[in-house]
Each structure stands twice: as C-alpha cells, then as structure tokens.
Design an enzyme around this catalytic site. Structure first.
Site, PDB file in Angstrom:
ATOM      1  N   GLU A  60       0.812  -1.221   0.000  1.00  0.00           N
ATOM      2  CA  GLU A  60       0.000   0.000   0.000  1.00  0.00           C
ATOM      3  C   GLU A  60       0.843   1.268   0.000  1.00  0.00           C
ATOM      4  OE1 GLU A  60      -0.436  -2.520   2.072  1.00  0.00           O
ATOM      5  OE2 GLU A  60      -2.303  -3.386   1.305  1.00  0.00           O
ATOM      6  N   HIS A 129     -11.336  -4.074   9.961  1.00  0.00           N
ATOM      7  CA  HIS A 129     -11.960  -4.072   8.629  1.00  0.00           C
ATOM      8  C   HIS A 129     -13.312  -3.363   8.622  1.00  0.00           C
ATOM      9  CE1 HIS A 129      -8.968  -7.272   7.991  1.00  0.00           C
ATOM     10  NE2 HIS A 129      -9.160  -7.114   6.699  1.00  0.00           N
TER      11      HIS A 129
END
Ligand SMILES: Cc1ncc(C[n+]2csc(CCOP(=O)(O)OP(=O)(O)O)c2C)c(N)n1
Ligand SMILES: [Mg+2]
Lengths: 324, 315
Positions: A60, A129
C-alpha cells in the site's frame, strides 16, 4: 425495469472516465484479474488493457506513493485500497506528499489522483476491517473527501473526483455495494462540496452521509407518523462540506442533529456542530446533537455491532431530546 | 582526456560541483545571519553524486530527492535566483517560499522535490517512471535516497514493484555511512548489492566522490534503463563532511573520520581534471553567479499572508 447497482455505478464511472481520458489509469490489489473485492473494477482490464488496469502486489505504501508520482508526471491514477483500514500503511504518501505538494511547491503542480476505498461495519468484519476513518483525511488541508450514499452519487462523485485536479479520497461503504435503484434517466457528474436534501422537513434537520442515511431515513419515517417532519441532508462531500446548505436547513428547522457511523468523538459531526454553533447560533432552538459510534473499536459479535452502529432507535432518542 | 568532448564534460562537471559547494557555503552564512527559516542539511563532500548523476539525464527525466537535496535541485537545473530565494522563504523562490530547504522542487525541469520524509521519494519516482512508461516517453525517473533509507520497508516494496513492472527507474543511493547521528553500519545488517540481487536488479557501485566516475557509470546505467532494461541501482560511496544538519555539534564523531573525508574532497578531484586557467575562469564565473543570486534573494519580498492559503487546492 433495469436497475443500477452501487458497485456497477462505481464501475461505470471508471469506465466512462477511462474512455474519455487516456491518461486515467487504475491500479490496486486484485483490481484487474479478480475485478476488485467488491466487484467494482470487473471487466475494466478487458476494456482498457493491462497497461492501464493493473494488479499490484500488497504494497500500500508504495502503490499510493506511486500514484503521487504518476499524477505529477501526467497520469490521472485511480488507486483502490480495498479497506480504508489499510490506508494506515499509505498515510505518508497521502498526508505528507499528495496533500501538501501543491502548497509546498508553490502551486507549480497539482496532484490529480483518486483513492477509492470503502469503510464501515455491519458485516461483522471486526476492528481492522470496519472502521470509518474519513475524519482523519478531512483534517488534512489539501485533501478532498467524498462519501457517496447511493448509486447515482457513487457515479457522479467518482466522475468528479477523477476530473478534479487535486487528490480526492472516495469512500464507498461495504454495505452499499449491493444496493440498487431504478436506472436513472441520466447520471450527471456531481459537484464535490455540495450536499443534497433527501427529504424536506420543517421540524428538525438531520445531516448525515454514507450508509448511516438508511437509519436516518427509517427514523424520519417513524417521526413522520407522529407528524414530525425531518429534513434530511446527505452531505455527500465531507471535505469540503456544504456549510451553506446545512446553515440554510438549520434556518428552516432550527434544530440540528448530525449522524454518522464513525466514532462520535472528534468526528465530522463535531466539526459541523462547532461551525453551526458559531455561524448558526441565532437559528438554534435547541442544542446541536450528534449520533455516532461509541469510543471503542468496532465489535465483531452481531449483538454488539448492532448496538455499536447508529440505528433508528438511537436517532429517534436523540430526535426526541431535540424536540423536547 | 584530451578530446574536446571530454574537456567540455570535465568543465561542466567541475562547474556543477563547484556551484553546489559555493551555494551551500553561502547558505551556511545566510543561516548564521538568521535569514533561513528552519534547519538545513548540507551536501558538502557529496556534490559529485548530484553533478555526475544529473549529467546523465535530460530535461524530461524526473528526479525525486531527499532532505539533503540542494545539490540535486541545482544540478537538475533549478536557477540559482529561484534556489536562494526559496531557501530564504521569498515569494520569488522556486516554490514561492512555501517549501524551503527540504522541499525545493522545479517540476518543469523534472525535479519532483526534495523530501522531508526519509524514503518517501522512492515510490514517487516509481510513479513518475510508470507515467513515462505508459505515456511512451523517452524518459527515466531517478530515485535518490540515503543509506539510512535502506532501513525503511518502503525500499523493499519499491524494488519489488520496479522489477515486477520493469519500470524505467534508477535508484541512486548516496551512501555516506551515516543516518542522522548514528553510523549506518550500526543500523543495517545487509548490503545494497545483496538486496539488489535478491530483487533481480542490477547493482553498480562507484566512488561517489569522483565526479567523472559517477558521470560515466550513471550514463552507462541510465542508458540501459532508458532502453527498457528495467530498474537499476547505482550506489555512490561518498562522504558527509559536515554534520547531519548545519550547526550539528557532531558529538561522538571521530575527528579522524572528518579528516579522512576532507582528503577525499570531490571538488579538488574534479578540479584536477582541468587546466589552471580553465578552473580559475569557472571559479570566477561561479563566484559571481552565486553572489548575484544571493543578492537577488536578500532583496526579494516575502510571500503575502493574504494569498498564503490560495494554493492549497487548485479549485
Ligand atoms: C520517516 C522519517 N524518519 C526519520 C526522519 C528523521 N531523519 C531525517 S534525515 C535522517 C537520516 C537519514 O539518513 P540517510 O537516508 O542516510 O540520509 P543522509 O542524512 O545521510 O543524507 C533521519 C533519520 C525523517 N525525516 N523521516
Ligand atoms: Mg546517510
């Protein structure tokens, strides 16, 4: 009747943007072959080729940093970060690089990049999440942040984000991808920074955005049965946010509540409440209330997550306080 | 030596090394006068890396740099007026006084910025290389980083991606043996050549204080990258003559280490390639250019508060 699904609207926005502008490229984890965790990028590699639609390794920090460099050198990159929780690894590129370059380089450049990601709970995905971290990004000068709540906004705001010369974080919601509406007659590009009145009302204003609007609508329906008319504003854009629209609504109803799924403390609602307490003080007939998540990580257990997320019950309770 | 082109190159390289040296010496004076906001990291002793690497580049090639980026900016073509005005935080600076020492950038010349964040320039160079590749430009991107940045995980991500996508990017390591106040051999257990090998990336090492050597190695490596050969690493062994920042008391640094660095002075070595009249002529010109730029910057007006926030967003 044909319908438009939220994830298809996202897909169509990218497809239309890529067809219109050959410098638009898309990369991210599993966006090309698999078509994205939520299917939003399905088919794009076949349409636009492996050069412009690329699967990345699980890096990322590098891929978002790469988007910054690509944007400086003539591309309009769209990067998908499949969960906003993973943005933690990319924060330098977003906060120290993309957001600041235009200012710190004396307007020599802008950084036309889009980060598409999704936030939110309801799926039992747990503390790493399910977070709603939009306030982090809204706090950084140089970034724009939008949160589309329905298929037409998902299309219109993403198109706007892609043509915008500055970095825009588009935050979708995992619980919205499968939602659908009748295919609209037209799908306009929606201006960043403009809210929409979803329901007009005279008794109180509820400002919200993203998936939380569903609970807000439910609460408003209940209140309507009691003869209380709620005006609902979909903020759509968090940074910049439509101060004028919120103030205008407050001037009609004189009562204001802000609802979001993100943790209430230090959130988007806090900013709106503080601004309205200042510039809207004369309009207020009651204190401004917020409904957001309690100050704790998102739970996994359904029994807990249901209570953790804003719901019609706690919105109704707040509305009754506001109207008391 | 002897060929006209060799002589021209030696002059060009000496001029760049000297310009960086004199510019940074001038900065030290301006800092002591209180005219430079913040702190500055000088590259005295390392100028040959900037001069040699940039000599291999064209104006469309792009570079990302580090917190020690003055030399890279100057060698990539940033004008001295714009450079000094920027360092002094003036409105006529390269970044209109908004960036200062750690953010000198000249996008039109492919200088995508010094960077206050260690290792952060690397993925930006990768992205620039991706744009070169996709848009079919005959250009390479160069990511300059210090040996200290080898301890950042981002380096690994970038080497992997660069190789995976065969990006036209050159990684240039300025290995000065230091990361802030600690020698890097006390921070890092691996060597860059082995890391490069693990990623399948060619690694070339060079004496970073020999500007002619840096220039010819850089030219060779850049040519390979430009031809589509994929990423490469050029590791330049060099010397940080001063402290981490200007004014660093350098406690705990062995004075012998400093003396050894002075003996490897890239400026003296670059000068040795020239005749005395040649060198003297360049010195007179550079001295005058620096003096004029410093005078320009001193007289330049500061930015106005009224438009300070105007460039945060384009629209
Ligand atoms: C991410 C990050 N961590 C720490 C710092 C503080 N810092 C600035 S320069 C530096 C040392 C970097 O060493 P190196 O990369 O070898 O560059 P050099 O100073 O030797 O040129 C450190 C730790 C920083 N700027 N950014
Ligand atoms: Mg170092």
């Amino acid at each position: 009747m044909t319908e438009l699904r939220y994830n298809h609207a996202v897909n169509r926005a990218m497809a239309d943007a890529m067809a219109a502008d050959p410098t638009v490229v898309l990369f991210g984890e599993d966006v090309a072959g698999a078509g994205g965790v939520y299917g939003a990028t399905r088919g794009l590699r076949d349409k636009f080729g492996a050069d412009r639609v690329r699967d990345t390794p699980i890096s990322e920090a590098a891929i978002v940093g790469m988007a910054v460099g690509a944007a400086l050198s003539g591309l309009k990159p769209i990067v998908e970060i499949s969960f906003i929780d993973f943005m933690t690894f990319a924060m330098d590129a977003v906060v120290n690089q993309a957001a600041k370059m235009r200012t710190m380089f004396g307007a020599q450049c802008s950084v036309p990049m889009v980060l598409r990601t999704q936030h939110g709970g309801g799926a039992g995905s747990g503390p790493q999440h399910s977070q709603c971290l939009e306030a982090w990004f809204a706090h950084v000068p140089g970034l724009k942040v939008v949160c589309p709540a329905d298929p037409a906004s998902a299309y219109g705001l993403l198109r706007a984000a892609i043509v915008d010369p500055d970095p825009v974080i588009v935050i979708e919601h995992k619980a919205l991808y499968a939602t659908r509406v009748p295919e609209p007659d037209s799908l306009p590009i929606l201006p960043i920074g403009k809210a929409a009145v979803l329901r007009p009302g005279r008794d109180l204003t509820i400002v919200s955005y993203g998936a939380a609007l569903r609970a807000v609508s439910d609460a408003a329906a209940t209140l309507a049965k009691e003869g209380i008319e709620t005006e609902i504003l979909d903020l759509r854009s968090i940074q910049p946010w439509d101060e004028a629209a919120v103030l205008a609504s407050l001037a009609r109803t004189h009562r204001l509540m802000i609802v979001h799924e993100a943790v209430e403390a230090f959130g988007v609602g806090a900013e709106i409440a503080a601004r309205m307490a200042d510039i809207g003080f004369d309009e207020l007939d009651a204190p401004i209330l917020r409904v957001g998540a309690p100050f704790m990580p998102s739970p996994v257990a359904k029994a807990l997550e249901r209570r953790y997320m804003p719901n019609a019950d706690n919105i109704l309770a707040a509305a009754r306080r506001l109207l008391a | 030596m002897g060929k006209t082109s060799d002589i021209a190159r030696a002059r060009r390289l000496y001029r760049t090394v000297l310009t960086i040296r004199r510019a940074e010496e001038a900065l030290a004076v301006l800092l002591a006068e209180g005219l430079i906001p913040g702190f500055i990291h000088l590259s005295i002793g390392q100028e040959a890396v900037a001069a040699g690497v940039m000599d291999a580049l064209t104006p469309v090639d792009t570079v990302t740099s580090t917190h020690r980026g003055h030399g890279h900016a100057i060698a990539k073509g940033m004008g001295l007026d714009a450079f000094f005005a920027e360092l002094l935080g003036r409105d006529s600076g390269a970044c209109r006084g908004r960036g200062g020492s750690m953010h000198v950038a000249d996008i039109s010349r492919g200088m995508l910025g010094a960077n206050g964040i260690v290792a952060a320039g690397m993925p930006i160079a990768l992205g620039s290389a991706l744009a070169h590749q996709i848009l079919g430009r005959d250009a390479v991107a160069v990511a300059i980083f210090g040996d200290g940045a080898m301890a950042e995980g981002l380096l690994h991500e970038c080497l992997n991606l660069a190789r995976l996508w065969n990006l036209p990017v050159l990684f240039v390591c300025e290995n000065n043996g230091w990361g802030e106040f600690l020698p890097t051999d006390r921070q890092i257990v691996f060597s860059l050549d082995k890391l490069a090998a693990a990623h399948g990336i060619a690694h070339v090492a060079v004496d970073g204080n020999d500007v002619a050597a840096v220039a010819s190695k850089a030219a060779e490596v850049v040519a390979g990258v430009r031809k589509g050969g994929g990423p490469a690493i050029l590791e330049c062994h060099t010397t940080r003559v001063g402290g981490h920042y200007e004014g660093d008391p350098q406690r705990g640094r062995d004075p012998a280490d400093r003396a050894a660095n002075a003996a490897r002075d890239p400026l003296i070595r670059a000068r040795a390639a020239l005749t005395e009249p040649d060198a003297a002529k360049i010195e007179a010109e550079v001295t005058a250019e620096i003096a004029a730029a410093v005078a320009f910057a001193r007289a330049a007006p500061p930015p106005k508060w009224e438009d300070a926030a105007a460039s945060v967003y384009t629209i």
